[in-house]
Design a protein around this motif. Structure first.
Motif, PDB file in Angstrom:
ATOM      1  N   ALA A 274       0.844  -1.191   0.000  1.00  7.86           N
ATOM      2  CA  ALA A 274       0.000   0.000   0.000  1.00  7.86           C
ATOM      3  C   ALA A 274       0.879   1.240   0.000  1.00  7.86           C
ATOM      4  CB  ALA A 274      -0.936  -0.003   1.213  1.00  7.86           C
ATOM      5  N   GLU A 275       0.587   2.153  -0.942  1.00  5.99           N
ATOM      6  CA  GLU A 275       1.358   3.392  -1.058  1.00  5.99           C
ATOM      7  C   GLU A 275       0.635   4.509  -0.304  1.00  5.99           C
ATOM      8  OE1 GLU A 275       2.135   4.379  -5.139  1.00  5.99           O
ATOM      9  OE2 GLU A 275       2.069   2.257  -5.719  1.00  5.99           O
ATOM     10  N   PHE A 276       1.437   5.335   0.412  1.00 11.91           N
ATOM     11  CA  PHE A 276       0.852   6.417   1.206  1.00 11.91           C
ATOM     12  C   PHE A 276       1.539   7.746   0.898  1.00 11.91           C
ATOM     13  CE2 PHE A 276      -0.319   2.657   3.545  1.00 11.91           C
ATOM     14  CZ  PHE A 276      -1.592   2.949   4.046  1.00 11.91           C
ATOM     15  N   PRO A 277       0.789   8.836   0.988  1.00 13.98           N
ATOM     16  CA  PRO A 277       1.374  10.156   0.717  1.00 13.98           C
ATOM     17  C   PRO A 277       2.161  10.715   1.899  1.00 13.98           C
ATOM     18  CG  PRO A 277      -0.954  10.381   1.231  1.00 13.98           C
ATOM     19  CD  PRO A 277      -0.673   8.912   1.197  1.00 13.98           C
TER      20      PRO A 277
ATOM     21  N   GLU B  93       8.640   5.621  -6.374  1.00 14.70           N
ATOM     22  CA  GLU B  93       9.485   6.597  -5.688  1.00 14.70           C
ATOM     23  C   GLU B  93       8.725   7.871  -5.320  1.00 14.70           C
ATOM     24  OE1 GLU B  93      13.220   7.366  -7.501  1.00 14.70           O
ATOM     25  OE2 GLU B  93      13.872   5.274  -7.412  1.00 14.70           O
ATOM     26  N   SER B  94       7.553   8.092  -5.891  1.00 12.76           N
ATOM     27  CA  SER B  94       6.779   9.283  -5.562  1.00 12.76           C
ATOM     28  C   SER B  94       6.073   9.168  -4.217  1.00 12.76           C
ATOM     29  CB  SER B  94       5.733   9.542  -6.648  1.00 12.76           C
ATOM     30  OG  SER B  94       4.855   8.423  -6.754  1.00 12.76           O
ATOM     31  N   THR B  95       5.960   7.952  -3.697  1.00 11.88           N
ATOM     32  CA  THR B  95       5.265   7.748  -2.422  1.00 11.88           C
ATOM     33  C   THR B  95       6.177   8.089  -1.253  1.00 11.88           C
ATOM     34  OG1 THR B  95       3.916   6.161  -1.191  1.00 11.88           O
ATOM     35  CG2 THR B  95       5.941   5.337  -2.123  1.00 11.88           C
ATOM     36  N   GLU B  96       5.577   8.484  -0.147  1.00 11.55           N
ATOM     37  CA  GLU B  96       6.342   8.819   1.050  1.00 11.55           C
ATOM     38  C   GLU B  96       6.536   7.602   1.960  1.00 11.55           C
ATOM     39  OE1 GLU B  96       7.918  11.659   1.904  1.00 11.55           O
ATOM     40  OE2 GLU B  96       7.397  12.359  -0.106  1.00 11.55           O
ATOM     41  N   ALA B  97       5.657   6.615   1.850  1.00 11.93           N
ATOM     42  CA  ALA B  97       5.771   5.416   2.689  1.00 11.93           C
ATOM     43  C   ALA B  97       5.091   4.253   1.987  1.00 11.93           C
ATOM     44  CB  ALA B  97       5.137   5.651   4.054  1.00 11.93           C
ATOM     45  N   LEU B  98       5.702   3.108   2.090  1.00 14.69           N
ATOM     46  CA  LEU B  98       5.161   1.883   1.529  1.00 14.69           C
ATOM     47  C   LEU B  98       4.916   0.904   2.670  1.00 14.69           C
ATOM     48  CD1 LEU B  98       4.541   0.398  -1.202  1.00 14.69           C
ATOM     49  CD2 LEU B  98       6.823  -0.612  -0.981  1.00 14.69           C
TER      50      LEU B  98
ATOM     51  N   ARG C 161      10.443   6.824   2.122  1.00 12.58           N
ATOM     52  CA  ARG C 161      10.826   7.203   0.755  1.00 12.58           C
ATOM     53  C   ARG C 161      12.311   6.969   0.498  1.00 12.58           C
ATOM     54  NH1 ARG C 161       9.479  13.118  -1.984  1.00 12.58           N
ATOM     55  NH2 ARG C 161      10.153  12.611  -4.110  1.00 12.58           N
ATOM     56  N   THR C 162      13.144   7.284   1.476  1.00  7.70           N
ATOM     57  CA  THR C 162      14.588   7.094   1.311  1.00  7.70           C
ATOM     58  C   THR C 162      14.922   5.624   1.102  1.00  7.70           C
ATOM     59  OG1 THR C 162      15.042   9.017   2.700  1.00  7.70           O
ATOM     60  CG2 THR C 162      16.834   7.446   2.408  1.00  7.70           C
ATOM     61  N   SER C 163      14.279   4.757   1.850  1.00  8.18           N
ATOM     62  CA  SER C 163      14.506   3.318   1.707  1.00  8.18           C
ATOM     63  C   SER C 163      14.049   2.820   0.338  1.00  8.18           C
ATOM     64  CB  SER C 163      13.772   2.546   2.808  1.00  8.18           C
ATOM     65  OG  SER C 163      14.205   2.940   4.083  1.00  8.18           O
ATOM     66  N   ILE C 164      12.899   3.291  -0.094  1.00  9.78           N
ATOM     67  CA  ILE C 164      12.369   2.886  -1.406  1.00  9.78           C
ATOM     68  C   ILE C 164      13.350   3.251  -2.504  1.00  9.78           C
ATOM     69  CG2 ILE C 164      10.556   3.355  -3.098  1.00  9.78           C
ATOM     70  CD1 ILE C 164       8.667   3.778  -0.642  1.00  9.78           C
TER      71      ILE C 164
END
Length: 454
Positions: free
Chosen positions: A223-226, A269-274, A253-256
């Protein structure tokens, strides 16, 4: 008689290493900013009797002993001290017994976690603790640091699977703790005392481990989150609604970006958290649908459930690669291990981001989100003194933040050298006094892993 000569009285020649070019390779684990000395000798025993001989020799000559497993640790707990005996247990790697009726395995400390997991799978059984380094780390090291893993949110940590231990004490005596039975409350729980003691109380030479029936194969979703706050809201909802995911992991985001750069996995990469969730229930698709709906309600911009175990493995591979990928961002990393209440997870991640900005550093965070166990990873140039200083200061601020939020300085990596001062702050003076008293009972001469933990 000198140290080497005494050791040779009870050890075969190939079990004793004295060449400095060889022994130097055993001087430290994988932690940054942790001092390591030069061992006098490295010994690689294969039997309990040989370990006893090493400890009797060490006691007679008052020589410190540093126990080691696979040296995949991240706190300096396996680092040598000057003039010590490094006691490497990697050659004690037998799986002695797998008992499907009693659902136990009896193993030596050098058995690799993944090797044990695959062996018990052949009997329809499951050993749940699965650290990210499970292909390299040893059961003895897992016990020494009370390690966890990705599946702990449902199945618990190493301590919950250690039923009994054989331990060689500092003076060479053999202590047997615990049991082989499903129940047992006779006497103090000395087994739990040794789990997480980082080799400071005795040398684990055999372990009785609890097993579970092998669960159905997992199905996972991403799940992608802003924002990290939205992802953490989803975590809280998932747990509050009574769901029991086998895995609930978070990548910032850094980890992604780090994983994409290393493995070209095409993560968003546009997401802030996965957020990654997995279920090994009889109807995992239904559980994923329910959790997916909660993620959407919390603000997820996209929810992608896997249809097959192979697709699930691909999703989860990204999480397992995170720490390796972050290590490629700069020449060195400091991997923190702060665990906070789930309700404080967003505050922990947002606070870590603020610390990264304050110090001008790249700090990627992956987390066992279902446990509140975060792994902020500080990336820095070890050749740059100023950047190294900032890295250390940011590391300390992250630990202080964790304590302020009602957390602990280590969820599964241990204390070692890296966090000694912080352990004292967490325990308080009375707690520290009790720890030192216990240490004095088991190791009155202070020979076992000196300078570690406290």
């Amino acid at each position: 008689m000198d140290l080497i000569a005494r050791l040779r009285d009870g050890l075969p020649g190939e079990a004793i290493l004295t060449d400095p070019d060889v022994t130097g390779a055993y001087a430290h684990d994988m932690a940054s900013f942790c001092e390591a000395g030069s061992p006098a000798v490295v010994v690689l025993p294969r039997t309990v009797e040989q370990v006893q001989h090493v400890m009797r020799t060490a006691t007679a000559l008052r020589v410190p002993v540093v126990p080691q497993g696979a040296r995949t640790g991240l706190s300096g707990a396996a680092n040598a001290s000057d003039g010590c005996i490094v006691l490497s247990l990697v050659k004690m790697d037998r799986i002695i017994e797998i008992n499907p009726v009693d659902r136990i395995a009896v193993v030596e400390p050098g058995v690799i976690n993944a090797v044990l997991s695959r062996a018990v799978n052949e009997h329809g059984l499951y050993y749940p603790p699965d650290p990210s380094s499970w292909e390299e780390c040893s059961i003895g090291g897992n016990i020494g640091t009370a390690s966890g893993g990705l599946c702990c949110v449902k199945y618990g940590v190493t301590a919950e699977y250690v039923l009994g231990l054989d331990v060689v004490l500092a003076d060479g005596r053999l202590l047997k703790t615990g049991r082989r039975t499903a129940k047992g409350v006779a006497g103090y729980d000395l087994t739990r005392l040794f789990v997480g003691s980082e080799g400071s109380l005795g040398i684990v030479v055999r372990a009785v481990l609890a097993l579970k029936p092998e669960p159905p194969q997992q199905l996972a979703l991403a799940a992608e989150f802003p924002s990290t706050a939205a992802a953490c809201d989803a975590v809280c909802e998932i747990m509050a609604r009574g769901h029991a995911p086998a895995l609930l992991e978070l990548m910032d985001r850094t980890s992604i970006r780090a994983v994409n750069a290393m493995a070209n996995m095409g993560l968003p990469e546009s997401t802030e958290a996965l957020l990654l969730a997995a279920f090994d229930t009889p109807d995992p698709a239904a559980d994923l649908a329910a959790v997916g709906a909660l993620c959407t309600a919390a603000g997820a911009t996209d929810v992608v459930p896997a249809d097959t175990p192979a697709e699930s493995d691909l999703l989860l591979q990204a999480r397992r690669l995170t720490l390796t990928a972050l290590e490629r961002v700069k020449s060195a990393t400091m991997i923190d291990d702060v665990c906070v209440p789930r309700s404080q997870l967003a505050a922990m991640l947002d606070g870590t981001a603020a610390i990264a900005e304050k110090y001008g550093l790249t700090i990627g965070v992956c987390a066992h989100a279902g446990d509140g166990n975060t792994h902020p990873t500080v990336c820095f140039d070890a050749a740059d003194p100023d950047e190294s200083r900032r890295a250390r200061e940011s590391f300390d601020e992250i630990m202080a933040l964790g304590l302020e939020l009602g957390g602990t300085i280590t969820g599964e990596h241990g204390v070692g050298v890296l966090k000694k001062e912080w352990l004292a702050r967490e325990l308080g003076p009375v707690g520290l006094e009790m720890h030192r008293g216990i240490k004095a009972v088991f190791d009155p001469l202070g020979l076992l892993n000196p300078g570690k933990v406290f």
